[in-house]
Design a protein around this motif. Structure first.
Motif, short mmCIF file in Angstrom:
data_model
loop_
_atom_site.label_atom_id
_atom_site.label_comp_id
_atom_site.label_asym_id
_atom_site.label_seq_id
_atom_site.Cartn_x
_atom_site.Cartn_y
_atom_site.Cartn_z
N TYR A 111 6.86 -4.22 -7.16
CA TYR A 111 5.91 -5.29 -6.80
C TYR A 111 4.99 -5.53 -7.99
O TYR A 111 4.36 -4.59 -8.49
N SER A 112 4.91 -6.77 -8.43
CA SER A 112 4.04 -7.15 -9.54
C SER A 112 3.01 -8.16 -9.06
O SER A 112 3.38 -9.24 -8.56
N ALA A 113 1.74 -7.83 -9.18
CA ALA A 113 0.68 -8.75 -8.74
C ALA A 113 0.69 -10.04 -9.55
O ALA A 113 0.50 -11.13 -9.00
N SER A 114 0.94 -9.93 -10.86
CA SER A 114 0.97 -11.14 -11.69
C SER A 114 2.16 -12.02 -11.34
O SER A 114 2.05 -13.26 -11.30
N PHE A 115 3.32 -11.40 -11.05
CA PHE A 115 4.49 -12.15 -10.64
C PHE A 115 4.25 -12.84 -9.30
O PHE A 115 4.62 -13.99 -9.10
N ALA A 116 3.57 -12.14 -8.39
CA ALA A 116 3.22 -12.74 -7.11
C ALA A 116 2.32 -13.95 -7.30
O ALA A 116 2.48 -14.98 -6.63
N GLU A 163 0.83 -1.22 0.00
CA GLU A 163 0.00 0.00 0.00
C GLU A 163 0.86 1.26 0.00
O GLU A 163 0.40 2.34 -0.40
N GLN A 164 2.12 1.15 0.43
CA GLN A 164 3.00 2.31 0.47
C GLN A 164 3.75 2.52 -0.85
O GLN A 164 4.48 3.50 -1.00
N LEU A 165 3.57 1.62 -1.80
CA LEU A 165 4.26 1.71 -3.09
C LEU A 165 3.31 2.30 -4.12
O LEU A 165 2.21 1.78 -4.33
N PRO A 166 3.71 3.37 -4.81
CA PRO A 166 2.83 3.98 -5.82
C PRO A 166 2.51 2.99 -6.95
O PRO A 166 3.36 2.20 -7.37
N HIS A 185 3.48 -2.00 -8.85
CA HIS A 185 3.77 -0.89 -7.95
C HIS A 185 5.29 -0.71 -7.93
O HIS A 185 6.04 -1.68 -8.01
N ALA A 186 5.76 0.53 -7.77
CA ALA A 186 7.20 0.76 -7.74
C ALA A 186 7.51 2.03 -6.95
O ALA A 186 6.79 3.02 -7.05
N ALA A 187 8.59 1.96 -6.16
CA ALA A 187 9.05 3.12 -5.40
C ALA A 187 10.57 3.19 -5.51
O ALA A 187 11.25 2.15 -5.54
N ALA A 188 11.11 4.40 -5.59
CA ALA A 188 12.55 4.59 -5.77
C ALA A 188 13.14 5.34 -4.59
O ALA A 188 12.48 6.18 -3.96
N GLU A 189 14.41 5.03 -4.31
CA GLU A 189 15.12 5.71 -3.23
C GLU A 189 16.62 5.57 -3.48
O GLU A 189 17.09 4.52 -3.92
N GLN A 234 2.74 -16.34 6.09
CA GLN A 234 2.12 -15.02 6.06
C GLN A 234 3.16 -13.93 5.81
O GLN A 234 2.92 -12.98 5.05
N ARG A 235 4.34 -14.07 6.43
CA ARG A 235 5.41 -13.09 6.18
C ARG A 235 5.85 -13.11 4.73
O ARG A 235 6.12 -12.07 4.12
N LEU A 236 5.91 -14.30 4.16
CA LEU A 236 6.31 -14.44 2.77
C LEU A 236 5.31 -13.76 1.84
O LEU A 236 5.68 -13.04 0.90
N VAL A 237 4.02 -13.98 2.08
CA VAL A 237 2.98 -13.38 1.24
C VAL A 237 2.96 -11.85 1.38
O VAL A 237 2.81 -11.12 0.40
N ASP A 238 3.15 -11.38 2.62
CA ASP A 238 3.05 -9.94 2.88
C ASP A 238 4.28 -9.15 2.46
O ASP A 238 4.17 -7.98 2.06
N HIS A 239 5.48 -9.78 2.53
CA HIS A 239 6.70 -8.99 2.38
C HIS A 239 7.71 -9.54 1.37
O HIS A 239 8.79 -8.98 1.25
N ARG A 240 7.38 -10.60 0.64
CA ARG A 240 8.40 -11.16 -0.28
C ARG A 240 7.87 -11.48 -1.66
O ARG A 240 8.48 -11.10 -2.67
N LEU A 241 6.78 -12.20 -1.77
CA LEU A 241 6.31 -12.65 -3.08
C LEU A 241 5.94 -11.47 -3.96
O LEU A 241 5.33 -10.49 -3.51
N GLY A 242 6.32 -11.55 -5.23
CA GLY A 242 6.00 -10.52 -6.22
C GLY A 242 6.95 -9.34 -6.21
O GLY A 242 6.79 -8.41 -7.00
N ARG A 243 7.99 -9.38 -5.35
CA ARG A 243 8.88 -8.23 -5.20
C ARG A 243 10.22 -8.47 -5.89
O ARG A 243 10.77 -9.57 -5.85
N THR A 244 10.74 -7.41 -6.49
CA THR A 244 12.07 -7.41 -7.10
C THR A 244 12.75 -6.10 -6.73
O THR A 244 12.15 -5.03 -6.86
N VAL A 245 14.00 -6.19 -6.28
CA VAL A 245 14.77 -5.00 -5.98
C VAL A 245 15.68 -4.71 -7.16
O VAL A 245 16.47 -5.56 -7.58
#
Length: 574
Positions: free
Chosen positions: A345-350, A313-316, A326-330, A427-438
């Protein structure tokens, strides 16, 4: 109105006579009659009353015809002919290369099968070269002229004929504005071979970590640079199978930079995209010194935990060009320097990861259950190291060790296995890992969405590798070559084939938006040409020949018009 329709079942085409009519205002097939294969159709035609063809034959038309037109339109065949011109008699080495590439797309197999296949395609009619010219031995002789024995097959550079050909093609495509200066996608893979362990005629095939799981076989590595917009193969390198991906990057980068410089493409105008397998500190330093832009996937554990695990939810949300992303830069300090980091974060990738993970979990949990019951049997004779080794192999898949806990203990001379599924870890995996790429990049002025979009070029090159390995696009294997020289030539014409396919796919998008490469190949394969031989009109004179194309779907009609197959058929008929 009756028409002839081809339907593919397995690798064979079967033909039907269908009658269509409007049902409730919509076109529907109201009747169909099975005719059989092309040979059966020919027999039926021969049995008809006047005018009766003396014979009928079918040719593969759509796919080989489209690939030949692409070779002419891109200028690929012209460059090859300039480098390897035709002798006084017989086909040129360039034509052998092109035919090998087209054959690997249409009907992969050994060179002993090429002549027979070629005689059943439109290429035989277009080129007018007898099938007997394309024997297996003729291919080997032509390849010797391309890469002569006096040259070291592992020495690349300005003196290497295959490298010169890649450079000439890059220059040509740059002049035709077929090369994007924005993105270049880079990746590596390897292909196993059946080269015997005691075969000393090559140095490329070595044992290493095989990405298809065939660690017991010798393999060759392939690094590959793909144009991020048009998909053309710009640069490739065949290397020893025991060289790690990170080590190969330095060699490939030098080749890429040399080609960019010789083609007068400014380094800072290029953005190189690669995956985390090549994102080592030494490679990052080399890229910085090279002066090119780059985007890389960063290994998960190298990004700050608090940043990489931010709530979705914090990622535009990105624009509609990247649905579900969704993607955020820093700006962060990575590898001793400040770079732009992007959390994507990609919903389809997740969803894909979730499907793959649940399938793996189901299989492993069932295997553990059966194994626990087997250990309880009185006749079970297992040692602790054997048990742990077996379980570790099952848990070697991504995330499985985080989700499955187990323990073993010895009681009354038997081993007891107990295991459990960690729901909190899930639950941690679903909430904070799946679908994400750095992602990591030196393009500090780019937005998060631009970086995420740029990295999508890497997904395209991975599709190319899957198409090569699975044989859905082009059959790299089986590779019937045992020397370094022939292995390099094999890789060269396979990459030529990929460029032709990518060019066709780019054209096909304007005819049928959203068509995949696999769909394109299937549609073109179904376009057949029938050659009917009729008796002369009078008592004397030559036999008459008529050609007709098989009934085409709306998709095939659009493709035939856009790719130039309609005009090719008219030319050949005339």
């Amino acid at each position: 109105m009756a028409s002839l329709v081809a339907k593919k079942k397995g690798k064979q085409l079967y033909y039907y006579v269908v009658e269509s009519a409007r049902v409730e205002g919509k076109p529907r097939i109201v009747h169909q009659a099975y005719l059989g294969t092309a040979d059966k159709v020919a027999a039926l035609v021969k049995d008809r009353t006047s005018p009766v063809p003396l014979s009928a034959a079918s040719r593969d038309f759509g796919l080989p015809g489209a690939l030949w037109l692409a070779a002419e339109q891109t200028g690929l065949f012209g460059v090859l002919e300039t480098l390897w011109p035709a002798p006084r008699s017989g086909p040129s080495p360039a034509r052998y290369l092109l035919l090998a590439a087209i054959h690997r797309i249409c009907q992969p197999g050994p060179k002993t099968e090429v002549a027979d296949w070629y005689g059943r395609t439109i290429l035989h009619s277009i080129w007018g070269i007898p099938s007997e010219r394309f024997t297996s031995q003729a291919f080997w002789d032509a390849f010797e002229r391309i890469l002569p024995e006096h040259l070291n097959p592992l020495t690349t550079g300005d003196d290497d004929p295959l490298d010169r050909a890649q450079l000439r093609l890059l220059n040509l495509w740059k002049g035709k504005q077929m090369v994007s200066r924005r993105l270049l996608a880079y990746d590596t893979t390897n292909f196993y071979t059946y080269i015997a362990s005691n075969n000393t005629r090559n140095d490329l095939a070595q044992r290493g970590h095989n990405k298809q799981g065939r660690h017991n076989l010798r393999q060759v590595g392939l690094s590959y640079v793909l144009d991020g917009e048009n998909g053309l193969s710009l640069c490739h390198h065949v290397y020893r199978g025991n060289v790690a991906d990170g080590e190969e990057f330095s060699t490939s980068l030098a080749r890429m930079l040399g080609m960019l410089d010789r083609c007068q493409i400014a380094r800072d105008s290029v953005t190189l995209v690669f995956d985390k397998g090549s994102a080592a500190l030494a490679n990052t330093v080399e890229l910085q010194e090279a002066g090119v832009g780059w985007i890389s996937a960063l290994p998960w554990n190298q990004a700050p935990a608090a940043w990489r695990e931010r709530a979705v939810e914090q990622l535009p949300l990105c624009s509609s060009g990247q649905p579900g992303v969704h993607a955020a830069a820093e700006k962060l300090l990575v590898h001793g320097r400040e770079y732009l980091c992007v959390l994507k974060y990609s919903a389809s990738f997740a969803g894909e990861q979730l499907h793959s993970l649940t399938t793996s979990l189901s299989k492993v949990l069932q295997s553990l259950r059966r194994f626990a019951m087997e250990l309880n049997k009185p006749q079970a004779r297992w040692k602790e190291n054997q048990i742990r080794s077996k379980i570790q192999r099952w848990l070697s898949g991504q995330f499985l060790q985080e989700l499955i806990r187990y323990q073993i203990e010895s009681r009354d001379g038997r081993w007891l296995l107990q295991f459990d599924f960690d729901t909190a870890a899930w639950q941690r995996l679903v909430d904070h890992r799946l679908g994400r790429t750095v992602l990591l990049t030196n393009r500090m002025e780019w937005t998060a969405e631009q970086v995420a979009m740029g990295y999508s070029g890497q997904q395209e090159i991975e599709r190319v590798f899957r198409g090569l390995k699975d044989g859905d696009w082009l059959g790299w294997g089986p590779m019937y070559h045992w020397t370094d020289r022939k292995i390099r030539i094999h890789a060269f014409y396979c990459m030529l084939g990929i460029s032709l396919l990518q060019h066709l796919h780019k054209q096909a998008q304007s005819a049928w938006s959203g068509i995949s490469t696999e769909q394109l190949l299937e549609e073109l394969r179904q376009i057949q040409q029938f050659v009917l031989l009729y008796p002369p009109q009078g008592e004397k004179g030559p036999n008459r020949v008529a050609t007709v194309l098989s009934k085409q779907t709306l998709t095939q009609q659009a493709l035939a018009k856009t790719l130039g197959l309609d005009q090719l058929h008219i030319t050949q008929r005339g």
